[in-house]
Scaffold this active site. Structure first.
Site, PDB file in Angstrom:
ATOM      1  N   PRO A  92     -27.150  88.600  61.323  1.00 52.63           N
ATOM      2  CA  PRO A  92     -28.714  89.809  61.276  1.00 52.63           C
ATOM      3  C   PRO A  92     -29.804  89.879  59.982  1.00 52.63           C
ATOM      4  CG  PRO A  92     -27.297  91.821  62.845  1.00 52.63           C
ATOM      5  CD  PRO A  92     -26.498  90.088  61.685  1.00 52.63           C
ATOM      6  N   CYS A  93     -31.128  89.709  59.742  1.00 54.02           N
ATOM      7  CA  CYS A  93     -31.825  89.839  58.811  1.00 54.02           C
ATOM      8  C   CYS A  93     -32.002  91.326  57.982  1.00 54.02           C
ATOM      9  CB  CYS A  93     -32.703  88.693  59.167  1.00 54.02           C
ATOM     10  SG  CYS A  93     -32.868  87.600  59.656  1.00 54.02           S
ATOM     11  N   PRO A  94     -32.274  92.381  58.755  1.00 53.74           N
ATOM     12  CA  PRO A  94     -33.084  93.401  58.377  1.00 53.74           C
ATOM     13  C   PRO A  94     -32.356  94.199  57.430  1.00 53.74           C
ATOM     14  CG  PRO A  94     -32.941  94.195  60.783  1.00 53.74           C
ATOM     15  CD  PRO A  94     -32.382  92.733  60.651  1.00 53.74           C
ATOM     16  N   PHE A  96     -31.699  92.415  54.891  1.00 53.13           N
ATOM     17  CA  PHE A  96     -31.808  91.154  53.924  1.00 53.13           C
ATOM     18  C   PHE A  96     -33.676  91.570  53.592  1.00 53.13           C
ATOM     19  CE2 PHE A  96     -28.129  90.307  54.922  1.00 53.13           C
ATOM     20  CZ  PHE A  96     -27.249  90.803  54.159  1.00 53.13           C
TER      21      PHE A  96
END
Length: 437
Positions: A92-94, A96
């Protein structure tokens, strides 16, 4: 000892696989999936449909597609997949993302550190993890160093590289932060992929699709769309229908003659004015993500006819051409092809000296001691700034004696599978599940 018993047969386990952008790229690089894990049900349907078809076309066993939280032991166990060539994933990206709060280890969605531990439990020959550009920022210097150090403990040489999708034939500004780790046996053979010599434009990529229904303005439109696209934003289930990103991105699209306020069902027809400003279709967005022209057309599950579901799968994907380029570099290293002069991790720009000094010392360090450990090249203000970043991802103890403050690096707050970590309770709620993408 290498687990790669037959260099011609490269296998992969992929976590947080999404709709299969990385899956397709790795397949084209020669890897064959044995397992893919994905939380979102619609993306998992897409993944299973396409991976099964690829396997059937080649006469290979059908890979397992497990649906659920990748950190849930009832969904899969890393120990059951020892001996695989590659562990890959787009966690998951959120935690960073520059568009978010950049909570890092404080964000319950963070799975990067957990993925490193999964590699330790699986012992693959190589690891490939990708994320957003935000993870390359100074804010996460200590986090990155902890990842590199943990891989070193596990017997891998690892490093990061920021790759631009546009440098690999994708007509889009889509920087991705890539981590590659290889066992010492293979690491000297790894070389980061070189950019391709040509850059494709939006007009060049989409002209045939924009003209497919007889719109007379398609050629003039393609001439105007003479650059790469802004980053496609897939969004999440918390948001409404699909569009092409925030206000700044929509302005960039508009300058190329694209209406970014939604997704069209079809390309303009002959009745559309020559100066019409069209919206993109999902097929067009998929091509901008690099899906088309790779020898296989990906079949997206449409969520019972909802184009928003398809758009999110496409928009959140890792562009297949970038995955293919990195996958080919890893495959070459695992086969020990070419020069063994690769310098993976030797001179990384993503090391963090303050984290390393505190970690190696193990006890309390004053500012003067830190300054000395860093060779006098970093001033006090910069050291304090980096310590403030570290305090967001690690326990950093402070001790004051008179006017002197000392610091000691403590535990990493990141979720690595701890039974008492707050992620377990948070993930049990539907609220976190809806935010995971």
């Amino acid at each position: 000892m290498s687990t790669l018993t037959n260099p011609a047969e490269l296998t992969a386990v992929e976590i947080c696989a999404g709709a299969g952008g990385q899956s397709l790229g790795l397949h084209l690089a020669g890897f064959r999936h044995t397992l893919a894990v994905e939380l979102d049900g619609d993306a998992a349907v897409t993944l299973k449909r396409n991976l099964s078809r690829l396997a059937a076309d080649e006469g290979h066993p059908e890979p397992v597609v497990a649906v659920g939280d990748v950190a849930d032991e009832s969904v899969w166990r890393p120990e059951d997949h020892q001996g695989v060539s590659l562990l890959a994933g787009g966690v998951p990206c959120p935690p960073f993302s520059l568009a978010g709060k950049q909570l890092g280890s404080e964000d319950e969605r963070d799975l990067f550190a957990w993925s490193v531990e999964a590699a330790g439990r699986m012992s693959p020959d190589a690891v490939l993890l990708e994320n957003v550009r935000g993870l390359s920022m100074p804010r996460f210097a200590g986090y990155r160093q902890a990842v590199l150090d943990r891989f070193a403990d596990l017997g891998y040489r690892a490093d990061w590289r920021l790759l631009e999708a546009k440098d690999f034939g994708v007509p889009q500004l889509r920087p991705r932060f890539i981590l590659v780790a290889l066992r010492e046996e293979f690491a000297p053979y790894f070389h980061w992929p070189e950019p391709t010599p040509t850059v494709q434009t939006v007009g060049g990529a989409l002209y045939d699709l924009m003209a497919a229904n007889g719109w007379e303005g398609a050629e003039a439109w393609a001439d105007k769309a003479d650059r790469v696209a802004p980053t496609i934003v897939g969004g999440s289930k918390r948001h409404g229908g699909p569009d092409l990103g925030p206000t700044r991105a929509k302005r960039a699209w508009r300058s190329m003659g694209v209406d970014g306020l939604g997704i069209a069902n079809a390309a303009p027809g002959p009745e559309a004015p020559i100066d019409h400003i069209p919206k993109l279709t999902n097929e067009m967005v998929a091509r901008i993500q690099g899906w088309a022209g790779r020898g296989y057309e990906w079949d997206f599950a449409d969520g019972r006819g909802r184009k928003t579901t398809t758009y999110r799968q496409i928009g959140n994907a890792f562009p297949p051409p970038v995955a293919r380029a990195v996958g080919l570099a890893i495959a070459s290293a695992l086969r020990k092809e070419g020069s063994s002069m690769g310098d993976l991790g030797a001179a990384s720009q993503y090391h963090d000296e303050v984290y390393r000094a505190l970690q190696e010392h193990g006890g309390f360090m004053t500012m003067a001691a830190l300054r000395k450990a860093l060779g006098g090249t970093v001033d006090d203000a910069e050291i304090e700034r980096r310590i403030s970043y570290l305090q967001r991802d690690f326990v950093v103890d402070e001790r004051r004696r008179g006017a002197t403050t000392s610091y000691r690096l403590g535990d990493w707050r990141a979720f690595r599978g701890q039974q008492d970590h707050g992620r377990h309770a948070a993930f049990a709620t539907t609220k976190l599940r809806s935010k995971i993408s």
